[in-house]
Design a protein around this motif. Structure first.
Motif, PDB file in Angstrom:
ATOM      1  N   SER A   1      -5.990  -5.152   1.509  1.00  0.00           N
ATOM      2  CA  SER A   1      -5.204  -6.236   0.934  1.00  0.00           C
ATOM      3  C   SER A   1      -3.749  -6.118   1.383  1.00  0.00           C
ATOM      4  CB  SER A   1      -5.282  -6.189  -0.592  1.00  0.00           C
ATOM      5  OG  SER A   1      -6.580  -6.500  -1.044  1.00  0.00           O
ATOM      6  N   PRO A   2      -2.970  -7.175   1.219  1.00  0.00           N
ATOM      7  CA  PRO A   2      -1.553  -7.106   1.612  1.00  0.00           C
ATOM      8  C   PRO A   2      -0.839  -5.904   0.994  1.00  0.00           C
ATOM      9  CG  PRO A   2      -2.154  -9.362   1.128  1.00  0.00           C
ATOM     10  CD  PRO A   2      -3.345  -8.526   0.756  1.00  0.00           C
ATOM     11  N   HIS A   3      -0.042  -5.231   1.826  1.00  0.00           N
ATOM     12  CA  HIS A   3       0.848  -4.134   1.428  1.00  0.00           C
ATOM     13  C   HIS A   3       0.108  -2.864   0.991  1.00  0.00           C
ATOM     14  CE1 HIS A   3       3.954  -7.131   1.783  1.00  0.00           C
ATOM     15  NE2 HIS A   3       3.421  -7.864   0.837  1.00  0.00           N
TER      16      HIS A   3
ATOM     17  N   HIS B   1      -1.145  11.082  10.259  1.00  0.00           N
ATOM     18  CA  HIS B   1      -0.671   9.700  10.251  1.00  0.00           C
ATOM     19  C   HIS B   1      -0.856   9.101   8.865  1.00  0.00           C
ATOM     20  CE1 HIS B   1      -4.965   9.643  11.390  1.00  0.00           C
ATOM     21  NE2 HIS B   1      -5.041   8.477  10.751  1.00  0.00           N
ATOM     22  N   TRP B   2      -0.131   8.025   8.619  1.00  0.00           N
ATOM     23  CA  TRP B   2      -0.368   7.195   7.448  1.00  0.00           C
ATOM     24  C   TRP B   2      -0.111   5.751   7.842  1.00  0.00           C
ATOM     25  CZ3 TRP B   2       3.505   4.340   4.862  1.00  0.00           C
ATOM     26  CH2 TRP B   2       4.834   4.663   5.181  1.00  0.00           C
ATOM     27  N   VAL B   3      -0.614   4.811   7.023  1.00  0.00           N
ATOM     28  CA  VAL B   3      -0.641   3.408   7.426  1.00  0.00           C
ATOM     29  C   VAL B   3      -0.098   2.526   6.310  1.00  0.00           C
ATOM     30  CG1 VAL B   3      -2.086   1.517   8.259  1.00  0.00           C
ATOM     31  CG2 VAL B   3      -2.681   3.877   8.840  1.00  0.00           C
ATOM     32  N   GLN B   4       0.770   1.595   6.669  1.00  0.00           N
ATOM     33  CA  GLN B   4       1.304   0.583   5.759  1.00  0.00           C
ATOM     34  C   GLN B   4       0.825  -0.792   6.231  1.00  0.00           C
ATOM     35  OE1 GLN B   4       3.768   0.493   2.840  1.00  0.00           O
ATOM     36  NE2 GLN B   4       2.522  -1.372   2.895  1.00  0.00           N
ATOM     37  N   ASN B   5       0.060  -1.474   5.376  1.00  0.00           N
ATOM     38  CA  ASN B   5      -0.414  -2.808   5.718  1.00  0.00           C
ATOM     39  C   ASN B   5       0.707  -3.826   5.590  1.00  0.00           C
ATOM     40  OD1 ASN B   5      -2.324  -4.698   6.464  1.00  0.00           O
ATOM     41  ND2 ASN B   5      -2.946  -5.114   4.351  1.00  0.00           N
ATOM     42  N   GLY B   6       0.597  -4.937   6.328  1.00  0.00           N
ATOM     43  CA  GLY B   6       1.585  -6.000   6.296  1.00  0.00           C
ATOM     44  C   GLY B   6       1.359  -6.988   5.157  1.00  0.00           C
ATOM     45  N   PRO B   7       1.938  -8.195   5.253  1.00  0.00           N
ATOM     46  CA  PRO B   7       1.922  -9.136   4.138  1.00  0.00           C
ATOM     47  C   PRO B   7       0.648  -9.963   4.012  1.00  0.00           C
ATOM     48  CG  PRO B   7       3.219 -10.036   5.936  1.00  0.00           C
ATOM     49  CD  PRO B   7       2.838  -8.650   6.348  1.00  0.00           C
TER      50      PRO B   7
ATOM     51  N   THR C   1     -12.902 -11.275  -1.206  1.00  0.00           N
ATOM     52  CA  THR C   1     -11.667 -11.553  -1.946  1.00  0.00           C
ATOM     53  C   THR C   1     -10.539 -10.606  -1.553  1.00  0.00           C
ATOM     54  OG1 THR C   1     -12.360 -10.127  -3.797  1.00  0.00           O
ATOM     55  CG2 THR C   1     -12.989 -12.463  -3.907  1.00  0.00           C
ATOM     56  N   ILE C   2     -10.652  -9.990  -0.369  1.00  0.00           N
ATOM     57  CA  ILE C   2      -9.686  -8.969   0.039  1.00  0.00           C
ATOM     58  C   ILE C   2      -8.272  -9.525   0.163  1.00  0.00           C
ATOM     59  CG2 ILE C   2      -9.967  -9.272   2.540  1.00  0.00           C
ATOM     60  CD1 ILE C   2      -9.811  -5.882   0.704  1.00  0.00           C
ATOM     61  N   ASP C   3      -8.138 -10.838   0.311  1.00  0.00           N
ATOM     62  CA  ASP C   3      -6.800 -11.429   0.435  1.00  0.00           C
ATOM     63  C   ASP C   3      -5.932 -11.161  -0.792  1.00  0.00           C
ATOM     64  OD1 ASP C   3      -6.618 -12.801   2.991  1.00  0.00           O
ATOM     65  OD2 ASP C   3      -8.226 -14.081   2.263  1.00  0.00           O
ATOM     66  N   ASP C   4      -6.550 -11.101  -1.973  1.00  0.00           N
ATOM     67  CA  ASP C   4      -5.716 -11.004  -3.177  1.00  0.00           C
ATOM     68  C   ASP C   4      -6.263 -10.060  -4.250  1.00  0.00           C
ATOM     69  OD1 ASP C   4      -6.761 -14.375  -4.149  1.00  0.00           O
ATOM     70  OD2 ASP C   4      -7.867 -12.498  -4.083  1.00  0.00           O
ATOM     71  N   ASN C   5      -7.242  -9.193  -3.915  1.00  0.00           N
ATOM     72  CA  ASN C   5      -7.782  -8.309  -4.956  1.00  0.00           C
ATOM     73  C   ASN C   5      -7.088  -6.948  -5.017  1.00  0.00           C
ATOM     74  OD1 ASN C   5      -8.891  -6.845  -2.816  1.00  0.00           O
ATOM     75  ND2 ASN C   5     -10.948  -7.704  -3.063  1.00  0.00           N
ATOM     76  N   GLY C   6      -6.142  -6.705  -4.112  1.00  0.00           N
ATOM     77  CA  GLY C   6      -5.381  -5.454  -4.144  1.00  0.00           C
ATOM     78  C   GLY C   6      -6.153  -4.227  -3.709  1.00  0.00           C
TER      79      GLY C   6
ATOM     80  N   SER D   1     -11.076   1.505  -2.886  1.00  0.00           N
ATOM     81  CA  SER D   1     -10.175   1.845  -3.978  1.00  0.00           C
ATOM     82  C   SER D   1      -9.131   0.748  -4.067  1.00  0.00           C
ATOM     83  CB  SER D   1      -9.492   3.193  -3.738  1.00  0.00           C
ATOM     84  OG  SER D   1      -8.581   3.101  -2.647  1.00  0.00           O
ATOM     85  N   PHE D   2      -8.308   0.818  -5.093  1.00  0.00           N
ATOM     86  CA  PHE D   2      -7.120  -0.028  -5.091  1.00  0.00           C
ATOM     87  C   PHE D   2      -6.152   0.504  -4.047  1.00  0.00           C
ATOM     88  CE2 PHE D   2      -8.680  -0.976  -9.435  1.00  0.00           C
ATOM     89  CZ  PHE D   2      -8.786  -2.357  -9.292  1.00  0.00           C
ATOM     90  N   GLY D   3      -5.419  -0.404  -3.414  1.00  0.00           N
ATOM     91  CA  GLY D   3      -4.618  -0.025  -2.267  1.00  0.00           C
ATOM     92  C   GLY D   3      -3.164   0.280  -2.556  1.00  0.00           C
ATOM     93  N   ASN D   4      -2.753   0.196  -3.818  1.00  0.00           N
ATOM     94  CA  ASN D   4      -1.338   0.457  -4.142  1.00  0.00           C
ATOM     95  C   ASN D   4      -1.125   1.964  -4.300  1.00  0.00           C
ATOM     96  OD1 ASN D   4      -2.938   0.497  -6.445  1.00  0.00           O
ATOM     97  ND2 ASN D   4      -1.304  -0.217  -7.804  1.00  0.00           N
ATOM     98  N   LEU D   5      -1.266   2.670  -3.195  1.00  0.00           N
ATOM     99  CA  LEU D   5      -1.211   4.128  -3.189  1.00  0.00           C
ATOM    100  C   LEU D   5       0.106   4.623  -2.616  1.00  0.00           C
ATOM    101  CD1 LEU D   5      -4.813   4.866  -1.824  1.00  0.00           C
ATOM    102  CD2 LEU D   5      -4.078   4.630  -4.204  1.00  0.00           C
ATOM    103  N   ALA D   6       0.452   5.859  -2.949  1.00  0.00           N
ATOM    104  CA  ALA D   6       1.628   6.504  -2.381  1.00  0.00           C
ATOM    105  C   ALA D   6       1.257   7.154  -1.054  1.00  0.00           C
ATOM    106  CB  ALA D   6       2.164   7.558  -3.339  1.00  0.00           C
ATOM    107  N   VAL D   7       2.243   7.330  -0.200  1.00  0.00           N
ATOM    108  CA  VAL D   7       2.000   8.043   1.053  1.00  0.00           C
ATOM    109  C   VAL D   7       1.465   9.448   0.752  1.00  0.00           C
ATOM    110  CG1 VAL D   7       3.108   8.990   3.120  1.00  0.00           C
ATOM    111  CG2 VAL D   7       3.778   6.737   2.259  1.00  0.00           C
ATOM    112  N   ASP D   8       1.995  10.068  -0.278  1.00  0.00           N
ATOM    113  CA  ASP D   8       1.625  11.424  -0.679  1.00  0.00           C
ATOM    114  C   ASP D   8       0.692  11.342  -1.890  1.00  0.00           C
ATOM    115  OD1 ASP D   8       1.613  14.134  -0.544  1.00  0.00           O
ATOM    116  OD2 ASP D   8       3.570  14.430  -1.460  1.00  0.00           O
ATOM    117  N   GLN D   9      -0.387  10.580  -1.769  1.00  0.00           N
ATOM    118  CA  GLN D   9      -1.227  10.249  -2.910  1.00  0.00           C
ATOM    119  C   GLN D   9      -2.053  11.444  -3.384  1.00  0.00           C
ATOM    120  OE1 GLN D   9      -1.491   7.306  -4.663  1.00  0.00           O
ATOM    121  NE2 GLN D   9      -2.878   8.401  -6.021  1.00  0.00           N
ATOM    122  N   ASP D  10      -2.070  11.657  -4.701  1.00  0.00           N
ATOM    123  CA  ASP D  10      -2.975  12.628  -5.312  1.00  0.00           C
ATOM    124  C   ASP D  10      -4.370  12.003  -5.334  1.00  0.00           C
ATOM    125  OD1 ASP D  10      -4.468  14.302  -6.891  1.00  0.00           O
ATOM    126  OD2 ASP D  10      -3.195  14.149  -8.666  1.00  0.00           O
TER     127      ASP D  10
END
Length: 297
Positions: free
Chosen positions: A134-136, A216-222, A82-87, A56-65
């Motif tokens: 991907s980052p973040h 648990h939940w996970v936040q990726n780095g830069p 292309t995981i470095d920059d495909n989000g 999926s796209f990774g710009n998700l909320a911690v409390d994602q629907d």
């Protein structure tokens, strides 16, 4: 990787001190392993069955629907490359179906067995997963039914782990529904839970052991992240799952079941009864199937 051992000696010590009920940092030696090179992972994604690859796209909320999660319309191998920059966020599931990765998980679990087997019984349902982010990217708040060691291979991430079994975070009814299936893994997160959590910042060569159903939940780095997750079920986790299934059945009958752990003897009786009923049902089905086969023959 010149040293063929999976875990550092001090990592095994930390694991032994925590298992099975507490989260712990565990040092490992797999971050330079050739099986985790990006092209090797792209090839793995392309040869795994479609059902073993989720993204999926990774710009998700911690409390994602979960209904609002979107996926990229891109071939899986290209998502990896292309995981470095495909989000994107991706998980390769049950990679132990591949012989090379199966050998690796076998080696890792053999090192852990002197701790795990005496305490929680023999391994059940040994499986391995690889996460690429991907980052973040964010992996939303959830819990898993297995014992799990997440090994950081590339990049950094922060895993926020909450105590397993705290009913103020995950009520009994949620545990029961979880074990009956039909629920998405994402759960409701309240920021008030964070006072009970512990953050594990992982860099390559570091891992975290996550107990059964510790939320648990996970936040990726830069930068891009690659993680290898080794999971197993046990006699203990199997019993815990059966206990919640019995409690849900009792609740549906109008009873208010005791909180797990309040009466170990009653818990053990419920688990034993569930195993007996399920065992008898399975035996009856086998006998019935055999009788039908003989009749047809």
């Amino acid at each position: 990787m010149t040293d063929q051992r999976c875990f550092a000696p001090d990592g095994l010590d930390a694991f032994a001190a925590a298992y099975p009920g507490d989260a712990a940092r565990v040092g490992h030696r797999l971050h330079d392993h050739s099986l985790f090179a990006l092209e090797a992972l792209a090839a793995l994604a392309e040869r795994l069955p479609e059902s073993h690859v989720e993204h999926s796209f990774g710009n998700l909320a911690v409390d994602q629907d979960p209904a609002a999660v979107r996926s990229a319309a891109t071939p899986v191998g290209e998502i990896v490359r292309t995981i470095d920059d495909n989000g994107c966020w991706m998980v390769l599931k049950k990679v132990d179906a591949d012989p090379a990765y199966a050998a690796l998980i076998d080696a890792c679990l053999a090192e852990l067995a002197p701790v795990t087997v005496p305490r929680t019984g023999p391994y059940r349902r040994r499986e391995a997963f690889i996460f690429l982010s991907s980052p973040h990217s964010v992996t939303p708040f959830h819990m898993d039914p297995e014992h799990n060691i997440l090994l950081q291979i590339a990049g950094t991430k922060t895993m926020r782990v909450y105590p397993a079994g705290d009913l103020s975070i995950v009520p009994a009814e949620v545990h029961e529904a979880f074990h009956r299936g039909g629920r998405h893994r994402n759960m409701k997160h309240d920021p008030a839970f964070d006072a009970l959590a512990q953050d594990h910042v992982l860099t390559p060569g570091e891992a975290v052991y996550v107990p059964v159903k510790a939320p648990h939940w996970v936040q990726n780095g830069p930068t891009r992240s690659v993680s290898f997750s080794i999971t197993w079920r046990s006699d203990e986790s199997d019993g815990e799952a059966r206990l919640h299934r019995v409690n849900q059945r009792l609740r549906r009958m109008g009873w208010t079941p005791a909180t797990p752990g309040a009466s170990p003897a009653a818990d053990a009786a419920k688990v034993a009864a569930h195993r007996a009923v399920k065992g008898a049902t399975a035996t009856a089905r086998r006998l019935l199937g055999s009788a039908r086969w003989r009749t047809a023959y």
